[in-house]
Design an enzyme around this catalytic site. Sequence first.
Site, PDB file in Angstrom:
ATOM      1  N   GLY A 222      -4.542  -4.315  -4.109  1.00  0.00           N
ATOM      2  CA  GLY A 222      -5.323  -3.577  -3.933  1.00  0.00           C
ATOM      3  C   GLY A 222      -4.400  -1.741  -4.576  1.00  0.00           C
ATOM      4  N   HIS A 223      -4.807  -1.670  -5.467  1.00  0.00           N
ATOM      5  CA  HIS A 223      -3.778  -0.772  -6.415  1.00  0.00           C
ATOM      6  C   HIS A 223      -5.018   0.590  -6.572  1.00  0.00           C
ATOM      7  CE1 HIS A 223      -0.593  -3.503  -7.277  1.00  0.00           C
ATOM      8  NE2 HIS A 223      -1.156  -3.347  -5.292  1.00  0.00           N
TER       9      HIS A 223
ATOM     10  N   LYS B 173       1.927   1.814  -4.965  1.00  0.00           N
ATOM     11  CA  LYS B 173       2.277   1.285  -6.328  1.00  0.00           C
ATOM     12  C   LYS B 173       1.509   1.668  -7.424  1.00  0.00           C
ATOM     13  CE  LYS B 173       2.173  -2.688  -4.596  1.00  0.00           C
ATOM     14  NZ  LYS B 173       1.811  -1.986  -2.970  1.00  0.00           N
TER      15      LYS B 173
ATOM     16  N   GLN C 252       1.849  -6.181  -3.055  1.00  0.00           N
ATOM     17  CA  GLN C 252       2.411  -6.393  -1.925  1.00  0.00           C
ATOM     18  C   GLN C 252       3.472  -4.778  -1.395  1.00  0.00           C
ATOM     19  OE1 GLN C 252       1.729  -9.729  -3.127  1.00  0.00           O
ATOM     20  NE2 GLN C 252      -0.593  -8.457  -2.462  1.00  0.00           N
TER      21      GLN C 252
ATOM     22  N   ASP D 238       0.499  -1.391   0.062  1.00  0.00           N
ATOM     23  CA  ASP D 238      -0.327   0.040   0.379  1.00  0.00           C
ATOM     24  C   ASP D 238       0.672   1.339   0.044  1.00  0.00           C
ATOM     25  OD1 ASP D 238      -2.031  -1.492   0.165  1.00  0.00           O
ATOM     26  OD2 ASP D 238      -2.196  -1.432   2.485  1.00  0.00           O
TER      27      ASP D 238
END
Length: 430
Positions: free
Chosen positions: A40-41, A16, A224, A13
């Site tokens: 989750g991007h 990225k 990650q 988080d």
Amino acid sequence: MANVAVIGSQWGDEGKGKIVDWLSSRADVVVRFQGGHNAGHTLVIDGKVYKLHLLPSGIVRQGKISIIGNGTVIDPWALVKEMDSVRAQGVELTPENLKIAENAPLILPIHSALDAAAEAARGNRAIGTTGRGIGPAYEDKIARRSLRVCDLEYPEVVQQKLERMMFHHNALLRGFGAEEMSADDIFDQLMDVRDKILPYMAVTWKILADAHKAGKRILFEGAQGMMLDVDHGTYPYVTSSNMAAGQAATGAGVAPDAVGYVLGITKAYTTRVGAGPFPTEQDNDVGQFLGERGHEFGTTTGRKRRCGWFDAVAVRQAIKLGGIKGVALTKLDVLDGLDEIKVCTAYELDGEVIDYLPASQVKQAAVKPVYETIKGWSETSAGARSWAELPAAAVKYVKYIEELIGTPVTLLSTSPERDDTILMHDPFEV
Ligand code: GDP
Ligand code: IMO
Ligand code: MG
């Protein structure tokens, strides 16, 4: 050096998605090489928010090829749902711009069931996984039990592999005291979804090899962060894949020298979601301030992220282990308004000062951060698009971090918006 790999240097988080989206204007191909929909991007483009989990963050730009590489684990139902949701936001997805590795393993309903059962069995030592079945799916890959994307073409292979897999896993479920699952049910569900996946299946290593040969630019998108790496992270409180740059090669199917420049995405403070050691955690007003200002809630599970000061020891370690050559420093704006900012420069363990995070979980839980305190700033850095717009103390903070980690800050991010980004050195041109 034409290609760039983006990896997280903390516990995920770090931003990225935003940086990959920004860099993808300079790339031809964007490829995810590990992890799954535990990621989750978040992308924010002119106020419009896109939340991506397995689709590469280059997907919103037209004319780019997005690849889901063999090193990922793919939940076909979650992927179809994600494809539908980005399509509803106006993104075009076709077999021309989205390619799925034929040799990527699948996450099946049994894997999320096992994930849940294993977490429940861990009791108060639970990892706090995302519950997406990531760990059990990677276990099956290594155990040579996985169904892979290419198997979907052959129902008889699917049936055969499922029976073997469920023979194994139902024994486990029984051991956990959980309800058994039927191979036939999973087979039927797979037969329903396969027509939505197979058109995108491709020989992705070949596409990448051709692109590389033709001088096209490849952007490798990690999920990650290094402290969640299964070898080098805070094991066992990690995810089940590798984040280090070498994984970009194996997980995409290119040679190591094709990976190019490794950019470590690094938050100006630290967060982590889920359980496990976090030396600089601030379970107090400071943590509350960072969490609120930084909107630190998980993109995938909505869980509140734990927040703390910047940990230069952990980031230095991530830089060495990950092969990081430059850093994109994100969320500097979240520190606006703090009188003082602390930075962890070393750890203390049993009365001794150490400059690394040891592997033992006992030691990881026992290290105490050694802090330096530096002056904060009252002006705003939010939305700055050049060095000149930054408060002097914020520039000093960035310089101080650069010095502590011994690595240049090549990009700086000052808000969630795509264009609130300051470029110092173009990683594609280094
Ligand atoms: P990822 O998993 O590394 O892609 O990061 P996430 O998207 O899960 O979390 C990063 C969050 O911070 C997202 O909500 C982004 O929109 C947001 N973000 C990214 N860069 C910045 C920044 O420079 N400032 C602020 N305030 N938010 C940012
Ligand atoms: P992005 O790509 C932050 C964490 C989970 C849990 C541990 C294991 O958005 O940075 P898993 O479901 O992978 O078995 O969970 O890893 N985790 C993440 N934390 N960002 C992520 O991805 C994460 N993906 C997994 O919270 O602690
Ligand atoms: Mg995330």
